[in-house]
Motif scaffolding. Structure first.
Motif, PDB file in Angstrom:
ATOM      1  N   LEU A  88      50.609  74.509  17.104  1.00 35.74           N
ATOM      2  CA  LEU A  88      51.414  74.738  15.901  1.00 35.74           C
ATOM      3  C   LEU A  88      52.872  75.017  16.248  1.00 35.74           C
ATOM      4  CD1 LEU A  88      48.960  76.859  13.727  1.00 35.74           C
ATOM      5  CD2 LEU A  88      49.685  74.495  13.374  1.00 35.74           C
ATOM      6  N   PHE A  89      53.098  75.765  17.333  1.00 31.58           N
ATOM      7  CA  PHE A  89      54.466  76.033  17.763  1.00 31.58           C
ATOM      8  C   PHE A  89      55.169  74.730  18.152  1.00 31.58           C
ATOM      9  CE2 PHE A  89      57.359  76.668  21.373  1.00 31.58           C
ATOM     10  CZ  PHE A  89      58.376  77.326  20.708  1.00 31.58           C
ATOM     11  N   GLY A  90      54.488  73.857  18.858  1.00 30.23           N
ATOM     12  CA  GLY A  90      55.071  72.571  19.237  1.00 30.23           C
ATOM     13  C   GLY A  90      55.445  71.739  18.020  1.00 30.23           C
ATOM     14  N   LEU A  91      54.553  71.705  17.023  1.00 32.55           N
ATOM     15  CA  LEU A  91      54.863  70.986  15.785  1.00 32.55           C
ATOM     16  C   LEU A  91      56.043  71.619  15.054  1.00 32.55           C
ATOM     17  CD1 LEU A  91      51.333  70.205  14.298  1.00 32.55           C
ATOM     18  CD2 LEU A  91      52.942  68.618  15.352  1.00 32.55           C
ATOM     19  N   TRP A  92      56.025  72.950  14.948  1.00 34.24           N
ATOM     20  CA  TRP A  92      57.102  73.671  14.275  1.00 34.24           C
ATOM     21  C   TRP A  92      58.440  73.399  14.961  1.00 34.24           C
ATOM     22  CZ3 TRP A  92      58.634  76.247  10.156  1.00 34.24           C
ATOM     23  CH2 TRP A  92      59.739  77.080  10.258  1.00 34.24           C
ATOM     24  N   TRP A  95      59.577  69.766  14.401  1.00 38.85           N
ATOM     25  CA  TRP A  95      59.903  69.450  13.019  1.00 38.85           C
ATOM     26  C   TRP A  95      61.167  70.163  12.547  1.00 38.85           C
ATOM     27  CZ3 TRP A  95      58.373  72.332   8.268  1.00 38.85           C
ATOM     28  CH2 TRP A  95      58.676  71.613   7.109  1.00 38.85           C
ATOM     29  N   THR A  96      61.326  71.445  12.842  1.00 35.81           N
ATOM     30  CA  THR A  96      62.442  72.210  12.288  1.00 35.81           C
ATOM     31  C   THR A  96      63.623  72.319  13.243  1.00 35.81           C
ATOM     32  OG1 THR A  96      61.484  74.283  13.054  1.00 35.81           O
ATOM     33  CG2 THR A  96      60.963  73.574  10.807  1.00 35.81           C
ATOM     34  N   ASP A  97      63.368  72.741  14.459  1.00 33.92           N
ATOM     35  CA  ASP A  97      64.464  73.028  15.374  1.00 33.92           C
ATOM     36  C   ASP A  97      65.201  71.757  15.767  1.00 33.92           C
ATOM     37  OD1 ASP A  97      65.782  75.212  16.698  1.00 33.92           O
ATOM     38  OD2 ASP A  97      65.101  74.339  18.587  1.00 33.92           O
ATOM     39  N   ARG A  98      64.483  70.726  16.097  1.00 40.41           N
ATOM     40  CA  ARG A  98      65.136  69.471  16.480  1.00 40.41           C
ATOM     41  C   ARG A  98      65.923  68.874  15.315  1.00 40.41           C
ATOM     42  NH1 ARG A  98      66.059  68.651  21.504  1.00 40.41           N
ATOM     43  NH2 ARG A  98      66.099  66.444  21.160  1.00 40.41           N
ATOM     44  N   ILE A 132      66.975  81.456  11.152  1.00 42.60           N
ATOM     45  CA  ILE A 132      65.646  81.693  10.568  1.00 42.60           C
ATOM     46  C   ILE A 132      64.577  80.951  11.361  1.00 42.60           C
ATOM     47  CG2 ILE A 132      64.234  81.253   8.521  1.00 42.60           C
ATOM     48  CD1 ILE A 132      66.819  81.740   6.871  1.00 42.60           C
ATOM     49  N   VAL A 133      64.856  79.704  11.725  1.00 44.29           N
ATOM     50  CA  VAL A 133      63.908  78.907  12.511  1.00 44.29           C
ATOM     51  C   VAL A 133      63.632  79.580  13.851  1.00 44.29           C
ATOM     52  CG1 VAL A 133      63.698  76.734  13.792  1.00 44.29           C
ATOM     53  CG2 VAL A 133      64.401  76.704  11.412  1.00 44.29           C
TER      54      VAL A 133
END
Length: 149
Positions: A88-92, A95-98, A132-133
């Motif tokens: 889930l961390f990898g997906l998060w 998706w958001t940080d990149r 926030i991310v």
């Protein structure tokens, strides 16, 4: 013409006074400089470290569970939970940080935030979103450590 010259001098002084630096403008210009020079390097290094790190950790965890328990299905709950959190961390992160990194880089490349107030607002909005991310990413890491303890 002395009066016209005097008016031109006064006008030039007023223009220079308007263009003098303010802390907000200087801070934003510094953020842009940091973004253009260092942040691109950091973003690329982060991409080369985070994704391989998460992938290696997941593969290592799966291999270790097969070694210790015979299969992932027989592994204890904390092992499976930690792998789920890593996934889930990898997906998060992807998706958001990149996405916010790409948005910030594109905005910095195409505009001059020291003169455009709309660009200043967009950059500040992206920086707030990145903060926030990053806090949520830290919560993922804290959750992972909580599971492992």
């Amino acid at each position: 013409w002395p009066d016209e010259l005097e008016q031109m001098i006064i006008q030039e002084q007023q223009n220079q006074a308007e263009q003098e630096s303010t802390p907000e403008r200087d801070g934003l210009a510094l953020q842009l400089l940091v973004n253009k020079m260092a942040t691109k390097t950091l973003f690329s290094m982060e991409g080369k470290l985070v994704l391989p790190g998460v992938t290696f950790s997941m593969l290592s965890g799966i291999a270790q569970s097969f070694y210790n328990y015979g299969s992932l299905r027989l592994a204890p709950r904390h092992v499976k939970s930690s792998l789920h959190v890593l996934f889930l961390f990898g997906l998060w992160w992807a998706w958001t940080d990149r996405k916010s990194q790409d948005d910030l880089t594109k905005l910095a490349d195409t505009s001059n935030p020291t003169t455009e107030s709309s660009t200043q607002e967009e950059i500040l909005k992206i920086w707030k979103r990145r903060r926030i991310v990053n806090v949520i990413s830290c919560l993922f890491v804290m959750g992972l450590y909580g599971i492992m303890i």
